[in-house]
Design an enzyme around this catalytic site. Sequence first.
Site, PDB file in Angstrom:
ATOM      1  N   ASP A   1      45.958  32.103   1.315  1.00 54.51           N
ATOM      2  CA  ASP A   1      45.287  33.396   1.451  1.00 54.51           C
ATOM      3  C   ASP A   1      46.295  34.499   1.136  1.00 54.51           C
ATOM      4  O   ASP A   1      47.245  34.727   1.896  1.00 54.51           O
ATOM      5  CB  ASP A   1      44.737  33.546   2.873  1.00 54.51           C
ATOM      6  CG  ASP A   1      43.881  34.792   3.045  1.00 54.51           C
ATOM      7  OD1 ASP A   1      43.962  35.709   2.201  1.00 54.51           O
ATOM      8  OD2 ASP A   1      43.116  34.849   4.033  1.00 54.51           O
ATOM      9  N   HIS A   2      46.089  35.177   0.009  1.00 58.04           N
ATOM     10  CA  HIS A   2      47.081  36.162  -0.449  1.00 58.04           C
ATOM     11  C   HIS A   2      47.085  37.438   0.388  1.00 58.04           C
ATOM     12  O   HIS A   2      47.940  38.303   0.185  1.00 58.04           O
ATOM     13  CB  HIS A   2      46.821  36.509  -1.911  1.00 58.04           C
ATOM     14  CG  HIS A   2      48.067  36.785  -2.698  1.00 58.04           C
ATOM     15  ND1 HIS A   2      49.322  36.808  -2.126  1.00 58.04           N
ATOM     16  CD2 HIS A   2      48.264  37.053  -4.021  1.00 58.04           C
ATOM     17  CE1 HIS A   2      50.227  37.084  -3.033  1.00 58.04           C
ATOM     18  NE2 HIS A   2      49.607  37.232  -4.208  1.00 58.04           N
TER      19      HIS A   2
END
Length: 501
Positions: free
Chosen positions: A471-472
């Site tokens: 999850d950036h």
Amino acid sequence: MTTDIAARYREFKLPDVGEGLTEAEILKWYVQPGDTVTDGQVVCEIETAKAAVELPIPYDGVVHELRFEEGVTVDVGTPIITIDVAPGTPAEAPAAAAPAPAPAAEEAADAPKGRQPVLVGYGVSEASTKRRARKSEQPAPEKAAYAASVQAELNGTSVAAQPVAPQPVAAQPVAAQPVTPQPVAGERPLAKPPVRKLAKDLGIDLATVTPTGPGGVVTREDVHAAAAPAPVAPTAPSVEPVVSRETATVGDVSRETVGSAGAQVPAGPRETRIPIKGVRKAIASAMVNSAFTAPHVTEFITIDVTRTMKLVAELKEDKDMAGVRVNPLLLIAKALLVAIKRNPAVNAAWDEANQEIVQKEYVNLGIAAATPRGLIVPNIKDAQAKTLPELAAALGELVSTAREGKTSPAAMQNGTVTITNVGVFGVDTGTPILNPGESAILAVGAIKLQPWVHKGKVKARQVTTLALSFDHRLVDGELGSRVLADTAAILEHPKRLITWA
């Protein structure tokens, strides 16, 4: 001795076996009406959006009624089975009512002969409680003519209108003809809930189905008959198949290609429709939510795992690992846990409501498992605290329970990081989608013997590809790269399991 009916029969309602579940499908009944059951006995198996669960009954007694058939989806809180907790005891008879005055002769002739049986959920038919408004009395000859015309219509014939003399007509006995009741226009067709669901799944309007059940009830066979395609009589081909001819010249040689433009289509069904429900429905919803909520980034690395494979072979012979299954997934899981320990910020979650990043001090390691009901992801609680033998035992129990379809909803909650082993299908790599609420997922590709440069020479080595999606929003490129690189470094040199741990 008599007993009250309400106290004698107990209804068992479908419970919420997870957190906030609204429905479940009845997979299998283990009991039938007339069977004796005891408190705590499993009576059925259901499938929720998370797992298959067995339901115990909280009563002693005899099964009186199964309210739904197998394959039916039922809302939580709906009664699914009725138990007679006082079998063999006559029910209390209702108090005798005062005798009613005798009706007039003409009213007695039109009164219903008995209470019309109805299905559960339809209430009592109006015809069984209210007398239809009567029209003016017709002369007896007109009644007889009307009855004859109705009987002729039922027999498939027609009767021409004839003048009727106003004189008494002797009543003639008419043989009773079996007539299948037909639904009245504007009324809801009679059908049990499972049959209604079947018709809905097949796209059949019950109003168009001819009922054959008692009292005009539509049965499952009626619905299947309505859904079956109309038989088409085979016809002999009368026209020659159209032939296409194409001529191509290659050098000095002319070639002609002949092909049929009217290829025969094989007989049989062209499509199969599978209802989306249970685990598959939950997976689809979760994946769509994750893919369009968390910005995914996937990184790849190809590594030489020859030393890890040698260690796996040695551990299989180690007496301390006796009784547990040792495979490459075990060391990959241990390597990822060590990498998370070295980079704890990757083990977190995004709290949108509170605009916070929640750092987890524990690792609930999810393992994606393919089952007959779809892909599920149970997790090993507090995996970071387990020794290698304990981790191996937990992995073996998790996989065997999932394959049996016995994974509990609690085992699939509160995961933090997941491993999916696509290599068991011979796949080299992929771009896995995060489980909702998790920060990272590691895909492990197939381990294959490939040419590899080792100590300056090309040799055959055991090689695989790892893919890490994260999850950036909370894991930037540097952190994700470190986690993937550390996992790879351990698998290339497994002695780092000791030096880095």
